[in-house]
Write an enzyme that holds these catalytic residues in place. Structure first.
Site, PDB file in Angstrom:
ATOM      1  N   HIS A   1      -6.099   4.974  -3.494  1.00  0.00           N
ATOM      2  CA  HIS A   1      -7.024   4.801  -2.956  1.00  0.00           C
ATOM      3  C   HIS A   1      -8.759   5.606  -3.047  1.00  0.00           C
ATOM      4  CE1 HIS A   1      -8.860   1.418  -0.082  1.00  0.00           C
ATOM      5  NE2 HIS A   1      -9.750   1.853  -0.202  1.00  0.00           N
TER       6      HIS A   1
ATOM      7  N   TYR B   1      -9.174  -8.036   0.091  1.00  0.00           N
ATOM      8  CA  TYR B   1      -8.118  -7.409   0.184  1.00  0.00           C
ATOM      9  C   TYR B   1      -8.088  -8.561   1.384  1.00  0.00           C
ATOM     10  CZ  TYR B   1      -9.916  -2.592   0.691  1.00  0.00           C
ATOM     11  OH  TYR B   1     -10.442  -1.378   0.206  1.00  0.00           O
TER      12      TYR B   1
ATOM     13  N   ASP C   1      -2.865  -0.601  -0.121  1.00  0.00           N
ATOM     14  CA  ASP C   1      -2.640   0.656   0.572  1.00  0.00           C
ATOM     15  C   ASP C   1      -3.222   0.746   2.003  1.00  0.00           C
ATOM     16  OD1 ASP C   1      -5.264   0.723  -0.417  1.00  0.00           O
ATOM     17  OD2 ASP C   1      -4.761   2.509  -1.953  1.00  0.00           O
TER      18      ASP C   1
END
Length: 509
Positions: A363, A242, A270
């Protein structure tokens, strides 16, 4: 202050700081002043105040990476270490609900009775703490995409070949140049300790034993170095990233990972904002005192609505852009893969920018509801990249992965036939260790191994090169209303969404 010079504070002194005006807590034997942090805590202030003046380690551990407190609190709030002899232990009152859960845990069937990955999910749902189950199982909005991820595989049918010598079948392959005994990898999932005290290490150990690759999550409950330290010599690990708003933090992390021997970087693309996962959010409201939520004048500053997910992810940068890609290419030599691509146009752009591959993923249905399944996107990516750039798949130079909804080796082989290099499996392994620890993940991988062997033989494929597009009929894949027989095991594990409910009226009698 560090080491032996560190100030030693008595538990009695800590216990005096037990209010909103002055709130000290103990985590891992260290004392912290969190008074100023109460209203900024993404999980709300109530949970901290519950442990004011006490040892909060047991509550803190499963939902924070080990360094969260040292990273977020300025050094002057690190007050010293506590004298362990003097600490007041929080009296853990075991509720009737928890007693019932412990009883269910004691009544788990032996692993020999677990025949497939659905079984792990059924047991996990019964034996996990409710909050942990809500975090792992929840998905975005109406959870349509979450269910479609699985259902999409049911619109693909086999055209097996016969009379081929399938005495020996080999389903090993290479992912980004690294050998794996099965065409799958353990994909990154956050907060492993919610399900089991050893968290992600269960996955590390099982991956080593079975010769598959683990992708380490940024938001693991175990620290990154602990996960790498637990790998066997030569064990291949990838990292899911991330991207932090503070790019220097990201650069430091990426370069540290490369030094530690991580073989590929999967950048999550995403999640500029987290999806609304309502099962998780309902758990959050239940954890709050309703009076405090409504009456606390500070409440506007605190978003209490996002459950465990929000509590750990506020650093993620919504400003991430294609123009950042050259920067990533400049800070590391690791292959870069975009995780969370959902249409062929973005896959093509990733190829044109020299990336090593993409993960087609929504995800796990946790972001944009009504985004299509990865397996459906795979078909268009393979078609369009052949048309636009002459690529054929699977392709060593530009590898395409899918994840989401996989429960059987049969599903994985459908993705391989349609051009994927390998498939990411996430939740099933969480459910395996949440219900049985390392042995659960070990057994899950044994089950998949046996399913691969059987399916390869029945398909008439001796190796993965023989699992070709001609073996599948995917003509119904794009039709979202075609009738297929229901998957009873999957459906019986699926927990329906709930409405808001009236609070229970407690009788005064």
């Amino acid at each position: 202050m560090a080491g032996s010079n560190e100030k030693v504070i008595s538990g009695k002194e800590v216990a005096q700081h037990n209010s909103r005006e002055s709130c000290w807590i103990i985590v891992h034997g260290k004392v912290y002043d969190v008074t100023d942090f109460l209203d900024d805590h993404p999980g709300g202030s109530k949970i901290i105040l519950k442990y004011a003046g006490k040892d909060a380690t047991a509550e803190y551990d499963p939902i924070h990476p080990p360094d969260a407190i040292t990273t977020h609190l300025p050094p002057e709030k690190h007050l010293g270490r506590v004298d362990p002899e003097t600490v007041l232990k929080v009296e853990v009152q075991v509720s009737d609900q928890e007693k019932a859960r412990q009883e269910r845990l004691a009544n788990r069937p032996p692993l020999t009775e677990i025949l497939n990955l659905h079984d792990f999910e059924a047991i996990a749902r019964s034996v996990m703490p409710e909050k942990a189950w809500a975090y792992y199982s929840s998905a975005a909005d109406d959870e349509i995409t979450n269910r479609e991820n699985h259902a999409a595989y049911h619109r693909i049918w086999w055209r097996p070949r016969i009379l081929r010598d399938v005495t020996n079948v080999d389903f090993s392959t290479k992912i980004l140049g690294h050998h794996t005994k099965m065409p799958l990898y353990i994909t990154a999932t956050a907060l492993g300790k919610l399900g089991h005290p050893n968290g992600e290490l269960n996955l590390t150990w099982a991956a080593a034993k079975h010769g598959v690759i683990q992708m380490i999550p940024t938001l693991a409950s175990c620290s990154f170095d602990e996960i790498v330290d637990n790998a066997k010599p030569g064990q291949v690990q990838f990292l899911q990233l991330y991207v932090n708003k503070d790019r220097s933090i990201t650069q430091k992390f990426v370069q540290h990972a490369e030094k530690r021997g991580i073989k590929a970087l999967f950048i999550t693309v995403d999640a500029p904002q987290l999806g609304r996962r309502e099962k998780d959010m309902r758990q959050k409201f239940d954890a709050e005192d309703p009076a405090e939520v409504t009456e606390n004048k500070q409440q506007d500053k605190v978003d209490r609505s996002q459950g465990a997910a929000r509590a750990i992810s506020s650093f993620i940068d919504p400003g991430l852009d294609w123009k950042d890609i050259p920067w990533f290419q400049s800070i590391t030599k690791m292959p870069l893969i975009l995780k969370g691509v959902q249409c062929w146009e973005d896959a093509l752009q990733a190829y044109d920018m020299g990336l090593a591959g993409v993960v087609l993923s929504n995800h796990g249905g946790r972001q944009l509801d009504f985004s299509r399944s990865a397996i459906e996107v795979l078909v268009e990516v393979v078609r369009e990249l052949k048309k636009q750039r002459g690529l054929t798949f699977p392709n060593e130079k530009f590898q395409v992965f899918v994840d989401g909804g996989v429960r059987r080796a049969n599903d994985v082989l459908k993705a391989i036939a349609l051009g994927a290099t390998a498939v990411g499996v996430g939740r099933p392994f969480l459910y395996a260790f949440s219900s049985y620890g390392f042995e659960g993940v070990d057994h899950a991988l044994n089950i998949l191994h046996d399913e691969f062997e059987m399916n390869m033989r029945l398909l008439g494929a001796r190796n993965l090169k023989e699992v070709v597009p001609e073996m599948v009929d995917a003509s119904s894949l794009h039709s979202h209303i075609v009738a297929v027989p229901g998957d009873r095991l999957y459906d019986s594990n699926y927990e329906s969404m709930q409405h808001a409910r009236l609070r229970e009226v407690k009788s005064k009698m």
